[in-house]
Design a protein around this motif. Sequence first.
Motif, PDB file in Angstrom:
ATOM      1  N   ARG A   1       0.833  -1.202   0.000  1.00  0.00           N
ATOM      2  CA  ARG A   1       0.000   0.000   0.000  1.00  0.00           C
ATOM      3  C   ARG A   1       0.869   1.254   0.000  1.00  0.00           C
ATOM      4  O   ARG A   1       1.952   1.270   0.583  1.00  0.00           O
TER       5      ARG A   1
ATOM      6  N   THR B   1      -0.550   3.937  14.995  1.00  0.00           N
ATOM      7  CA  THR B   1      -0.325   5.266  14.438  1.00  0.00           C
ATOM      8  C   THR B   1       1.165   5.536  14.330  1.00  0.00           C
ATOM      9  O   THR B   1       1.921   5.291  15.280  1.00  0.00           O
TER      10      THR B   1
ATOM     11  N   ARG C   1      -2.276   6.311   9.073  1.00  0.00           N
ATOM     12  CA  ARG C   1      -2.718   5.027   9.641  1.00  0.00           C
ATOM     13  C   ARG C   1      -3.984   4.547   8.956  1.00  0.00           C
ATOM     14  O   ARG C   1      -4.119   3.365   8.609  1.00  0.00           O
ATOM     15  N   THR C   2      -4.922   5.472   8.727  1.00  0.00           N
ATOM     16  CA  THR C   2      -6.175   5.104   8.066  1.00  0.00           C
ATOM     17  C   THR C   2      -5.944   4.726   6.612  1.00  0.00           C
ATOM     18  O   THR C   2      -6.460   3.706   6.133  1.00  0.00           O
ATOM     19  N   ALA C   3      -5.170   5.556   5.892  1.00  0.00           N
ATOM     20  CA  ALA C   3      -4.964   5.331   4.458  1.00  0.00           C
ATOM     21  C   ALA C   3      -4.218   4.032   4.178  1.00  0.00           C
ATOM     22  O   ALA C   3      -4.502   3.345   3.194  1.00  0.00           O
ATOM     23  N   LEU C   4      -3.265   3.676   5.041  1.00  0.00           N
ATOM     24  CA  LEU C   4      -2.422   2.505   4.801  1.00  0.00           C
ATOM     25  C   LEU C   4      -2.824   1.302   5.654  1.00  0.00           C
ATOM     26  O   LEU C   4      -2.134   0.284   5.637  1.00  0.00           O
ATOM     27  N   LYS C   5      -3.917   1.456   6.398  1.00  0.00           N
ATOM     28  CA  LYS C   5      -4.448   0.371   7.225  1.00  0.00           C
ATOM     29  C   LYS C   5      -3.370  -0.186   8.163  1.00  0.00           C
ATOM     30  O   LYS C   5      -3.136  -1.399   8.231  1.00  0.00           O
ATOM     31  N   LEU C   6      -2.721   0.705   8.881  1.00  0.00           N
ATOM     32  CA  LEU C   6      -1.656   0.307   9.796  1.00  0.00           C
ATOM     33  C   LEU C   6      -2.241  -0.140  11.131  1.00  0.00           C
ATOM     34  O   LEU C   6      -3.321   0.307  11.545  1.00  0.00           O
ATOM     35  N   GLU C   7      -1.508  -0.988  11.817  1.00  0.00           N
ATOM     36  CA  GLU C   7      -1.952  -1.467  13.118  1.00  0.00           C
ATOM     37  C   GLU C   7      -1.787  -0.399  14.193  1.00  0.00           C
ATOM     38  O   GLU C   7      -2.513  -0.399  15.190  1.00  0.00           O
TER      39      GLU C   7
END
Length: 393
Positions: A77, A150, A142-148
């Motif tokens: 991503r 921040t 975090r939202t855009a890349l779907k990270l666990e």
Amino acid sequence: MSPSRPVFAVAVALLAVAPSPATAQSTAPKIELSAAGKRALKPLTLSTGTLTVTNASVTAAARVAVNGTLRFKAGKRSANATALSLTVGRTSSYVAARLGRKNLRLLAVKPTRPPQLDAARGAVSLAGARIALTPAAAKALRTALKLERTPSTKTLGTLSVAYAPTPIEGGSPLPAPAPGPSVPPAATATPTPSATATPTPETSTERPPCDAARFTAAPAGSVDWLSCDLPGTRDLFSWTRYVLTSNLPVCSTEASSIVASGGAARLLATHAFDHRFPVESVSPDGRTLQLRGTITYAKPSLGINEVIRDLRIVFAADGQSGEIFASGLSAPRQDTCGTPSDAYTGEKVMDFTATRSNGYVRLHATVAAGNQRLGGGQYEPGRPWGSFTFPER
């Protein structure tokens, strides 16, 4: 002049007197991540590609428009930060960008040494400033890349940039008049634009002198943009006055300013309603004039930063109407603190109709339909946006 003839009989003369394009003495914006910054950023990586300065507005603070992209990647991503701009202020400095569909402050910038701001030259220099993701940017990534988790807002590395417009040969932003018929005698009383593209502290919001001679005063190789004769209601004159009028400082206590740079100059040093631009080129058919110069409208108290530059005048085949294109920065909403301006390139911003008298062409410009770039997008299509005048012969 018959409409069937080329719009500009003086195309060759204009090119003969127009100076070569001004270039910029600059160091491209450079972001360097430290080893500690790379560790703090994981699992993200950051790549910058080629970054260049497109224009800068320098007063008590500096706003630098940057062309290029910052790419954040995590696994397969990625998220691109575009429409980059650097603000160097007295109380805060930051890089703003568009990330996905959001405009936000992307990087907090903390100078490690005093930035160099020279309003007289339109120059800015920042060396080795520390950078870090803002909380808003970290959350958006975090939202855009779907990270666990921040991403960190710790220091990532440094940012350096230097920019200064190169003085045009001879030190003047205006081309010399071409040989041949002189400007009508009545125009000789019109003050010559200042060669210094800087705001003056005593900029007036009162209507400047506006007799008929001002509309037949542009020398060959230049175009004047005037609003002094407009009513001052929902038009370029009222927008200019609004920018300069004091307001309760909602966003900042920095003073408002309207700055001419990059070859553009005020016709009167103490008034920002009328400007002159050099003609950089004319198309072979005489129907397109490319102008050079930048006008920056800054009202920090309400978060307004609008730039219009590189105006291009394009006549229709009949020579009686046409369109005006420009590049710059704009904000779709006014009075919004912290919302960065959008960068745009070569967009249609005005329509015009043309009249001819006493050897001069006058374009009556209006806000183009669908335009959201002029005056914060708050002016309806068809509202007057000044006159462009230049010699026909």
